[in-house]
Design a protein around this motif. Sequence first.
Motif, PDB file in Angstrom:
ATOM      1  N   GLY A  75      60.665  42.036 -31.931  1.00 33.61           N
ATOM      2  CA  GLY A  75      61.138  42.916 -30.504  1.00 33.61           C
ATOM      3  C   GLY A  75      59.968  43.979 -30.610  1.00 33.61           C
ATOM      4  N   THR A  76      59.512  44.702 -31.626  1.00 35.95           N
ATOM      5  CA  THR A  76      58.722  45.616 -31.479  1.00 35.95           C
ATOM      6  C   THR A  76      57.352  45.027 -31.016  1.00 35.95           C
ATOM      7  OG1 THR A  76      59.873  46.847 -33.309  1.00 35.95           O
ATOM      8  CG2 THR A  76      57.461  47.650 -32.675  1.00 35.95           C
ATOM      9  N   VAL A  77      56.792  44.079 -31.486  1.00 29.18           N
ATOM     10  CA  VAL A  77      55.523  43.418 -30.864  1.00 29.18           C
ATOM     11  C   VAL A  77      55.801  43.214 -29.283  1.00 29.18           C
ATOM     12  CG1 VAL A  77      54.146  41.385 -31.166  1.00 29.18           C
ATOM     13  CG2 VAL A  77      54.842  42.566 -33.079  1.00 29.18           C
ATOM     14  N   ALA A  78      56.886  42.713 -28.976  1.00 23.71           N
ATOM     15  CA  ALA A  78      57.073  42.228 -27.413  1.00 23.71           C
ATOM     16  C   ALA A  78      57.016  43.492 -26.644  1.00 23.71           C
ATOM     17  CB  ALA A  78      58.335  41.667 -27.471  1.00 23.71           C
ATOM     18  N   ALA A  79      57.627  44.365 -27.187  1.00 23.58           N
ATOM     19  CA  ALA A  79      57.841  45.657 -26.449  1.00 23.58           C
ATOM     20  C   ALA A  79      56.688  46.220 -26.183  1.00 23.58           C
ATOM     21  CB  ALA A  79      59.038  46.595 -26.930  1.00 23.58           C
ATOM     22  N   ALA A  80      55.848  46.280 -27.396  1.00 22.34           N
ATOM     23  CA  ALA A  80      54.669  47.104 -27.291  1.00 22.34           C
ATOM     24  C   ALA A  80      53.543  46.474 -26.436  1.00 22.34           C
ATOM     25  CB  ALA A  80      53.822  47.132 -28.988  1.00 22.34           C
ATOM     26  N   LEU A  81      53.606  45.035 -26.439  1.00 25.58           N
ATOM     27  CA  LEU A  81      52.962  44.352 -25.334  1.00 25.58           C
ATOM     28  C   LEU A  81      53.209  44.739 -24.137  1.00 25.58           C
ATOM     29  CD1 LEU A  81      50.729  42.200 -26.257  1.00 25.58           C
ATOM     30  CD2 LEU A  81      52.318  40.366 -25.582  1.00 25.58           C
ATOM     31  N   LEU A  82      54.306  44.690 -23.625  1.00 24.91           N
ATOM     32  CA  LEU A  82      54.934  45.202 -22.271  1.00 24.91           C
ATOM     33  C   LEU A  82      54.342  46.658 -22.051  1.00 24.91           C
ATOM     34  CD1 LEU A  82      56.768  44.564 -19.902  1.00 24.91           C
ATOM     35  CD2 LEU A  82      58.445  46.230 -21.064  1.00 24.91           C
ATOM     36  N   PHE A  83      54.635  47.536 -22.894  1.00 23.39           N
ATOM     37  CA  PHE A  83      54.039  48.889 -22.619  1.00 23.39           C
ATOM     38  C   PHE A  83      52.567  48.865 -22.551  1.00 23.39           C
ATOM     39  CE2 PHE A  83      58.275  50.414 -24.328  1.00 23.39           C
ATOM     40  CZ  PHE A  83      58.748  50.940 -22.923  1.00 23.39           C
ATOM     41  N   VAL A 100      52.363  48.809 -31.220  1.00 22.09           N
ATOM     42  CA  VAL A 100      53.182  48.071 -32.166  1.00 22.09           C
ATOM     43  C   VAL A 100      53.225  48.960 -33.585  1.00 22.09           C
ATOM     44  CG1 VAL A 100      53.066  46.180 -34.040  1.00 22.09           C
ATOM     45  CG2 VAL A 100      52.108  45.807 -31.473  1.00 22.09           C
ATOM     46  N   LEU A 101      52.398  49.726 -34.024  1.00 18.72           N
ATOM     47  CA  LEU A 101      52.376  50.339 -35.368  1.00 18.72           C
ATOM     48  C   LEU A 101      53.418  51.454 -35.030  1.00 18.72           C
ATOM     49  CD1 LEU A 101      48.640  49.860 -36.314  1.00 18.72           C
ATOM     50  CD2 LEU A 101      50.780  49.101 -37.603  1.00 18.72           C
ATOM     51  N   THR A 102      53.244  52.197 -33.963  1.00 22.66           N
ATOM     52  CA  THR A 102      54.064  53.517 -33.992  1.00 22.66           C
ATOM     53  C   THR A 102      55.386  52.956 -33.542  1.00 22.66           C
ATOM     54  OG1 THR A 102      53.445  53.787 -31.636  1.00 22.66           O
ATOM     55  CG2 THR A 102      52.056  55.287 -33.021  1.00 22.66           C
ATOM     56  N   GLY A 103      55.492  52.043 -32.828  1.00 21.45           N
ATOM     57  CA  GLY A 103      56.842  51.335 -32.722  1.00 21.45           C
ATOM     58  C   GLY A 103      57.602  51.047 -34.082  1.00 21.45           C
ATOM     59  N   LEU A 104      56.732  50.539 -35.006  1.00 25.98           N
ATOM     60  CA  LEU A 104      57.401  50.200 -36.391  1.00 25.98           C
ATOM     61  C   LEU A 104      57.631  51.393 -36.932  1.00 25.98           C
ATOM     62  CD1 LEU A 104      54.558  47.328 -37.460  1.00 25.98           C
ATOM     63  CD2 LEU A 104      57.125  47.195 -36.620  1.00 25.98           C
ATOM     64  N   VAL A 118      59.217  51.721 -27.402  1.00 26.53           N
ATOM     65  CA  VAL A 118      59.031  50.728 -27.987  1.00 26.53           C
ATOM     66  C   VAL A 118      59.985  50.185 -29.196  1.00 26.53           C
ATOM     67  CG1 VAL A 118      57.277  49.239 -29.586  1.00 26.53           C
ATOM     68  CG2 VAL A 118      56.512  50.625 -27.568  1.00 26.53           C
ATOM     69  N   ALA A 119      60.235  51.338 -29.957  1.00 22.06           N
ATOM     70  CA  ALA A 119      61.351  50.573 -30.976  1.00 22.06           C
ATOM     71  C   ALA A 119      62.636  50.609 -30.520  1.00 22.06           C
ATOM     72  CB  ALA A 119      61.490  51.882 -32.139  1.00 22.06           C
ATOM     73  N   LEU A 120      63.064  51.312 -29.289  1.00 27.65           N
ATOM     74  CA  LEU A 120      64.398  51.164 -28.958  1.00 27.65           C
ATOM     75  C   LEU A 120      64.648  49.787 -28.192  1.00 27.65           C
ATOM     76  CD1 LEU A 120      64.996  54.809 -27.472  1.00 27.65           C
ATOM     77  CD2 LEU A 120      66.436  53.502 -29.181  1.00 27.65           C
ATOM     78  N   LEU A 121      63.383  49.458 -27.234  1.00 28.20           N
ATOM     79  CA  LEU A 121      63.448  48.403 -26.491  1.00 28.20           C
ATOM     80  C   LEU A 121      63.392  47.066 -27.521  1.00 28.20           C
ATOM     81  CD1 LEU A 121      63.628  46.999 -23.651  1.00 28.20           C
ATOM     82  CD2 LEU A 121      61.306  47.218 -23.565  1.00 28.20           C
ATOM     83  N   GLY A 122      62.615  47.247 -28.428  1.00 24.62           N
ATOM     84  CA  GLY A 122      62.443  46.155 -29.377  1.00 24.62           C
ATOM     85  C   GLY A 122      63.963  46.218 -30.303  1.00 24.62           C
ATOM     86  N   ARG A 123      64.666  46.914 -30.307  1.00 26.72           N
ATOM     87  CA  ARG A 123      65.820  46.814 -31.236  1.00 26.72           C
ATOM     88  C   ARG A 123      65.697  46.986 -32.581  1.00 26.72           C
ATOM     89  NH1 ARG A 123      70.386  45.928 -28.475  1.00 26.72           N
ATOM     90  NH2 ARG A 123      70.265  46.544 -26.252  1.00 26.72           N
ATOM     91  N   ASN A 124      64.439  47.541 -33.079  1.00 23.70           N
ATOM     92  CA  ASN A 124      64.017  47.950 -34.321  1.00 23.70           C
ATOM     93  C   ASN A 124      63.757  46.389 -35.029  1.00 23.70           C
ATOM     94  OD1 ASN A 124      64.817  50.451 -33.595  1.00 23.70           O
ATOM     95  ND2 ASN A 124      66.677  50.399 -34.865  1.00 23.70           N
ATOM     96  N   THR A 125      63.403  45.557 -34.221  1.00 26.77           N
ATOM     97  CA  THR A 125      63.100  44.290 -35.049  1.00 26.77           C
ATOM     98  C   THR A 125      61.471  44.166 -35.178  1.00 26.77           C
ATOM     99  OG1 THR A 125      63.398  42.836 -33.492  1.00 26.77           O
ATOM    100  CG2 THR A 125      65.287  42.924 -34.361  1.00 26.77           C
ATOM    101  N   ALA A 126      60.975  43.314 -35.828  1.00 22.35           N
ATOM    102  CA  ALA A 126      59.421  43.117 -35.872  1.00 22.35           C
ATOM    103  C   ALA A 126      59.059  42.401 -34.378  1.00 22.35           C
ATOM    104  CB  ALA A 126      59.155  42.204 -37.007  1.00 22.35           C
TER     105      ALA A 126
END
Lengths: 517, 410
Positions: free
Chosen positions: B314-322, B81-85, B304-312
């Motif tokens: 989205g990033t949490v969800a993508a981080a969870l997936l990864f 989540v954090l590196t994605g942010l 994570v950021a790309l998949l989460g579309r740079n939203t908060a």
Amino acid sequence: MRTAVTDTTPVLDLRAITKKFGPVVANDRVDFDLHAGEVHALLGENGAGKSTLMSVLYGLYSPTSGEILVDGRPAKISSPNDAIALGIGMVHQHFMFIPVMTVTENIVLGNEPVKAGPTRPAGVLDRRTARLRVQELSDRYGLAVDPDARIEDVSVGMQQRVEILRALYRSARILVLDEPTAVLTAQEITELMAVLERLKADGTAIVFISHKLGEVLAIADRITVLRRGRAVGTVPRAGATEQSLARMVVGRDVIFRVHKEPAHPELPILTVEDLHARDDRDLEAVRGATLSVRAGEIVAVAGVEGNGQSELVQAITGIREPTSGRVEVDGIDITGRGVRAATAAGVAHITEDRHRVGLVLPFTLAENLALRRYRQPPLSRHGWLNLKAFRALAERLIDAFDVRGGGPETPASALSGGNQQKLCVAREIDSDPKLLVAHQPTRGLDVGAIEFVHSQLIDQRDAGKAVLLVSLESEEVRALADRILVIYEGKIVAEFSPEATDEQLGIAMTGGMVAAA
Amino acid sequence: MKPSRLARTGRSVLIPLITVLSAFVLAGLVMLVTGNHPLSSYGAIFDGTGLNWLFPWVTGQNRTIAAQDLQQTLVAAAPLVLTGLSVAFAFRVGLFNIGAQGQYTVASVIAVWIGTIWGGMNPVLHIVLAIVLAALIGAVWSALAGWLKANTGAHEVISTIMLNWVAIWVASYLFQEGGPLQGKQALGNPVSNTIAGNLHLPVIWGNPELQGLDVGVFLALIAAALYWAIIRRSTLGYEVRAVGHNPAAATASGMSVARSYIVTMAICGAFAGLAAGIDVFGWEFQVSSTTISTSEVGFLGIAVALLGRNTAIGTVAAALLFGALETGTAAINLNPSAINPELAPQLTLIIEGLVVLLVSTDLIAVRLLGLPRKVGWGRPQAVAAARRDTLAADDPALDPAEALRPEPGL
Ligand SMILES: Nc1ncnc2c1ncn2[C@@H]1O[C@H](COP(=O)(O)OP(=O)(O)OP(=O)(O)O)[C@@H](O)[C@H]1O
Ligand SMILES: [Mg+2]
């Protein structure tokens, strides 16, 4: 309504085109037809749906309903490629270029002449042939361009010609010009008109969109007016006048020249002394400009495009750092101290290019309107935004300046060109400046909106503000200015009263010596 | 304009979902070709993630195992989540931060170093100090790239990649045999000292001995909330978005593009540094030259950021997936009869790779939602403007090509 242009089938026939964007009906059952060798003008207020209609024709939008016939046969146009294949060419209201590529490259892109290369039988851009073809077209129609210059380095006038050449290069026989003259100088407009006459004689069918009624009367064979998405009438040129067209466009009588009382200038607000500044290519563009604007007067800077107007404005408003000289606003020295210092000293700036500089297109109207003062309460406190205040500001300005096509949450990119311009004007005037720098403030506005902005500028003057107007439109300069300064090669070379003749101005603007009137 | 807004939100959820689904389907094809059964393999991976814990019918021994797996998933997701942010925030200002890995690395060094000196200090103070300093050094490291960009025009992709290598090699050196920070009890091993037990982040779910879930996950969620607040509600975020969309207009409004670049990169680095802080104090407790050079947390942040579309969110969800993928395909969590344990970790890489590829090409979105493919070939703005009715308003990531575009000069 049939006019005597030709009695064969129209090359283009738009039937009952409707285009909706969510709840917005941009086109409402619009009929529009066009014959070979004809110029058919499309008029209408900002946001009336002109660009949308043409985007439907060009395959950029698919219509909600309606039918397009080309040469009498139904055509399915679902992408610009389809449109190009049918011989439709489009010159967009806002240019679409690859700025770092050359004029030639931009023109041939998408349909490049190729030759055999070292690795592939036919895969390398044949620059020589490309250049030759461009040169040929350019000569044939008198559209002078420099084939090897990079697009970003050439004037807007030349960019406009490149756009037209691009359409011609792909052998367009139906040419759509969306406000081609909005950014051109009088001289360039005359040249463009001659080009259009030549194309017409060759049998090209032309759709001409413009807010300048004089031009329309000069070039168009027929004129169709859109109002709020609907076609409200088609008239032949014969018998039409600027007044009659304006009435059709706005639905009421329009005052072309806003009434203004004589100015009562007071103390100087803006003082510019011996200012020097360089342009983006690091050439000296402002070379010792000296001028002053007093509270309660409108001073216009007139000149041929490219004589340092842009750089002068940028140096005054803090966007560009001058190399030497002095800029003072109401006694405060803001030379080279940046936009924030200029704003704090009371400078507001209607920029010449709304897309590149004036607006953040993906931002909402509210966010765009807040750009000047998002750091002050009530818009923000201690670094946190107050979105309610954003919304309130937007609602007030949208209403006061009659911005149409969206609310506070609509992205600015969804507005029509003219309404985007109103957004910029609203923001700057509302910042309650001491000095208002208005650079091409009515670019792309309809007649009604021009009347509105002009009266706003005069109101600003009468409220005791200093207004510096920089415009290429001699009509505008004459209608608004209390004093006219002529800029030539980066210097103010002459001062005139608004009664000066076109000839006097023209001579000064091209560097001739004149006795000041 | 409520309905169109709803439609926009719908689309911004739909597109990433389609992307992920397509990645799974394509990876499933790879399994088929290599003689594995995709459905039962995915079933085994799903069970390995511990997400089956959410099903009430999973009971007894299975439930205990599922709980442990789920704790693992969350522990893995928190730093992502954090590196994605970190990557997402940079995208917002128009920069491509490839440097999360380096920021994470320098912060790991500081975290473990502070965590293993000053034995007598109040433990709470000690942890807080170490984590704050870790975030700080991450910020400084990252701001360096922002500063270079602002003052010399050095492209941030190049400078962050180079800073990554500087960080990774310096850190490896520090912990190597004979290196200045090699642990005293670690003769022959390139590892740091170990953080004392009273300095571990408290475990809130599960067994501390079995790497239960520590409070780090809360720090990550708080950071995500903070990210949202900064972007959407602060003058700083407003400036960042303005500069990201149109530096020229931002300048004309009195914003400093240079300052935005530096401040933004500093905040990015702080996020990545925080990731290192919670990893070191949450479950790693020591750092080695090997973990330094094999860690991928920062790089995964890009996906994570790309998949989460740079939203908060989205990033949490993508981080969870990864995080789930990582845990689910770890050989230890898998039922070997359902999937070849050697294939599993590769499968994670395949899926991650596909996601990045699909997200960055924008292809599916374009095809499925019926957008015209070539709407013109002007500058990105013009293209975006032509597509304006189909893309969300203020989200550069909705069009990753837009987010990745080389920004116009200052
Ligand atoms: N992509 C879009 N999404 C939403 N609304 C749109 C979109 N494009 C145009 N509109 C709306 O449709 C209407 C017509 O816009 P259009 O650009 O066709 O006007 P125009 O006649 O060309 O005006 P102008 O003279 O100002 O250029 C406006 O209300 C505009 O806000
Ligand atoms: Mg238009």
